[in-house]
Write a protein that holds these residues in place. Structure first.
Motif, short mmCIF file in Angstrom:
data_model
loop_
_atom_site.label_atom_id
_atom_site.label_comp_id
_atom_site.label_asym_id
_atom_site.label_seq_id
_atom_site.Cartn_x
_atom_site.Cartn_y
_atom_site.Cartn_z
N UNK A 167 48.05 47.60 33.80
CA UNK A 167 48.31 47.54 32.36
C UNK A 167 48.13 46.14 31.79
N UNK A 168 47.66 45.21 32.64
CA UNK A 168 47.40 43.85 32.16
C UNK A 168 48.65 43.04 31.88
N UNK A 169 49.75 43.39 32.53
CA UNK A 169 51.02 42.72 32.26
C UNK A 169 51.32 41.56 33.21
N UNK A 170 50.37 41.26 34.09
CA UNK A 170 50.46 40.06 34.92
C UNK A 170 49.22 39.23 34.59
N UNK A 171 49.41 38.08 33.98
CA UNK A 171 48.26 37.33 33.47
C UNK A 171 47.60 36.45 34.53
N UNK A 172 48.42 35.73 35.29
CA UNK A 172 47.89 34.84 36.32
C UNK A 172 48.55 35.14 37.66
N UNK A 173 47.77 35.07 38.73
CA UNK A 173 48.29 35.31 40.07
C UNK A 173 47.78 34.21 41.00
N UNK A 174 48.66 33.69 41.83
CA UNK A 174 48.26 32.82 42.93
C UNK A 174 48.72 33.46 44.21
N UNK A 175 47.81 33.60 45.19
CA UNK A 175 48.22 34.18 46.47
C UNK A 175 47.62 33.39 47.61
N UNK A 176 48.35 33.36 48.71
CA UNK A 176 47.93 32.63 49.91
C UNK A 176 47.21 33.58 50.86
N UNK A 177 46.23 33.04 51.56
CA UNK A 177 45.48 33.81 52.55
C UNK A 177 45.23 32.91 53.75
N UNK A 178 45.47 33.43 54.95
CA UNK A 178 45.26 32.60 56.13
C UNK A 178 45.55 33.33 57.42
N UNK A 179 46.09 32.61 58.39
CA UNK A 179 46.33 33.17 59.71
C UNK A 179 47.24 34.37 59.72
N UNK A 180 48.20 34.41 58.80
CA UNK A 180 49.13 35.54 58.74
C UNK A 180 48.41 36.86 58.48
N UNK A 181 47.26 36.77 57.83
CA UNK A 181 46.52 37.99 57.51
C UNK A 181 45.86 38.61 58.73
N UNK A 182 45.73 37.83 59.80
CA UNK A 182 45.29 38.42 61.06
C UNK A 182 46.34 39.40 61.55
N UNK A 183 47.60 38.99 61.46
CA UNK A 183 48.69 39.83 61.96
C UNK A 183 49.00 41.01 61.05
N UNK A 184 48.79 40.83 59.74
CA UNK A 184 49.02 41.95 58.81
C UNK A 184 47.78 42.82 58.68
N UNK A 185 46.68 42.36 59.34
CA UNK A 185 45.41 43.10 59.32
C UNK A 185 44.94 43.37 57.90
N UNK A 186 45.00 42.33 57.10
CA UNK A 186 44.47 42.39 55.73
C UNK A 186 43.39 41.34 55.57
#
Length: 361
Positions: A167-186
């Motif tokens: 619905x466009x109610x979150x204007x800006x997002x910052x997210x981290x990506x790295x080694x943890x994503x190996x374990x979460x398989x994302x």
């Protein structure tokens, strides 16, 4: 470019991003910031310094030990609310794994860190909620800036914000990506395709933003990197005002002669109504039938564009509508012609406004 340099706060470009968001939201009465995975409050404090009293900040930290520290380190921030839970794709209780010596590694995934000579040996059960449900409960209509640093659970947190995102109610997002994503398989691909239709995605670099317009497999680099997503501006025309002599006369013509649908007829003041009609098959752009008030507006009836074609009506069957309109007395000012863009003929409505009737090729 700046891959693997997202850990910590100094030299990562995160402060520049905060200043960018501050500039973009400077006309807002109050800016709502979610710091999800606030840990010991370093980012929370930096956000408070950039926004000052212009923001209300919600800091979320599920770890009990980190939450206790956060209350101490950030207790002097007046516009801050600190909450002892995290976010995911559903409301749940879940195990949080941690290393007492490196609390920043805490994750809901029991990460295999043997290659670093570390292990997440400590455990505690923590509470997760969804961003959608929290915003409903707290009557938060808009998140101006959502920062996610939750050690591999960022995608799940975004999936739990699907209503707010769509619905466009979150204007800006910052997210981290790295080694943890190996374990979460994302994968970065998951984030890119989740956000790309509604957001412009960039990698945060030390001196600003590097926009990522297309996905590439080479972006799957599991070293700590921060990304930024900015909601794309969306605008559309929903009403076009056409000046008329009389509401009921206009309604009768547009619905019975041109086969439009009456979608709204609301009285808003003595002698004034809000009247909208839509062509059959259209659900967005309507004609607003506006009754002329005064000599100046009356003079514009039928001549809002100084004799040029005013409106362009697309049809899926030109000859069907052409013959139907002619049988009802509609005046066509030229004969149908075959142009490079389709079959077209110009007609006048009851006031003399010129329309193109077009069947596109």
């Amino acid at each position: 470019m700046h891959v693997g340099e997202g850990a910590g706060l100094k030299g990562t470009g995160e402060q520049l991003v905060l200043k960018y968001v501050r500039e973009k939201t400077k006309n807002e009465k109050q800016v709502t910031i979610f710091d999800v995975g606030a840990m010991h409050g370093g980012y929370t404090k930096m956000a408070s310094q950039v926004f000052g009293k212009a923001a209300r900040i919600f800091a979320f930290e599920p770890s009990k030990a980190a939450f206790s520290t956060l209350k101490v380190t950030s207790g002097d921030i007046d516009n801050l609310q600190i909450l002892n839970f995290g976010f995911g794709d559903r409301n749940s209780s879940i195990t949080l794994y941690s290393d007492p010596e490196r609390p920043g590694l805490s994750s809901v995934y029991n990460r295999n860190l043997d290659h670093f000579g570390k292990s997440l040996s400590d455990k505690e059960v923590v509470e997760l909620k969804t961003i959608d449900q929290f915003c409903k409960t707290e009557k938060i209509e808009k998140i101006h800036f959502l920062k996610l640093d939750v050690e591999g659970h960022e995608l799940k947190a975004l999936q739990g914000a699907s209503e707010m995102l769509n619905s466009g109610k979150i204007r800006f997002i910052q997210f981290e990506f790295g080694g943890c994503n190996i374990d979460s398989k994302t994968y970065f691909q998951d984030f890119f395709y989740l956000l790309k239709d509604n957001y412009r995605i960039s990698r945060i670099v030390k001196d600003g933003l590097f926009e990522i317009k297309n996905y590439q497999e080479s972006y799957e680099t599991f070293k700590t990197t921060n990304f930024f997503a900015e909601y794309k501006m969306k605008q559309k025309i929903i009403n076009i005002a056409i000046v008329v002599r009389d509401y009921d006369e206009a309604i009768k013509y547009y619905t019975e002669t041109l086969n439009f649908n009456l979608v709204e007829d609301t009285s808003i003041a003595p002698g004034k109504r809000f009247v909208r009609v839509l062509p059959p098959g259209d659900s967005e752009t309507s004609l607003l039938l506006a009754k002329a008030s005064g000599k100046e507006q009356a003079a514009a009836i039928g001549n809002q564009t100084g004799g040029r074609v005013f409106l362009f009506l697309h049809t899926d069957d030109f000859w069907r509508d052409y013959e139907d309109y002619k049988s009802k007395g509609v005046e066509f000012v030229d004969t149908p012609r075959d142009e490079v863009y389709g079959i077209v003929a110009v007609f006048k409505d009851l006031y003399g406004n010129k329309w193109d009737l077009i069947q596109p090729k």
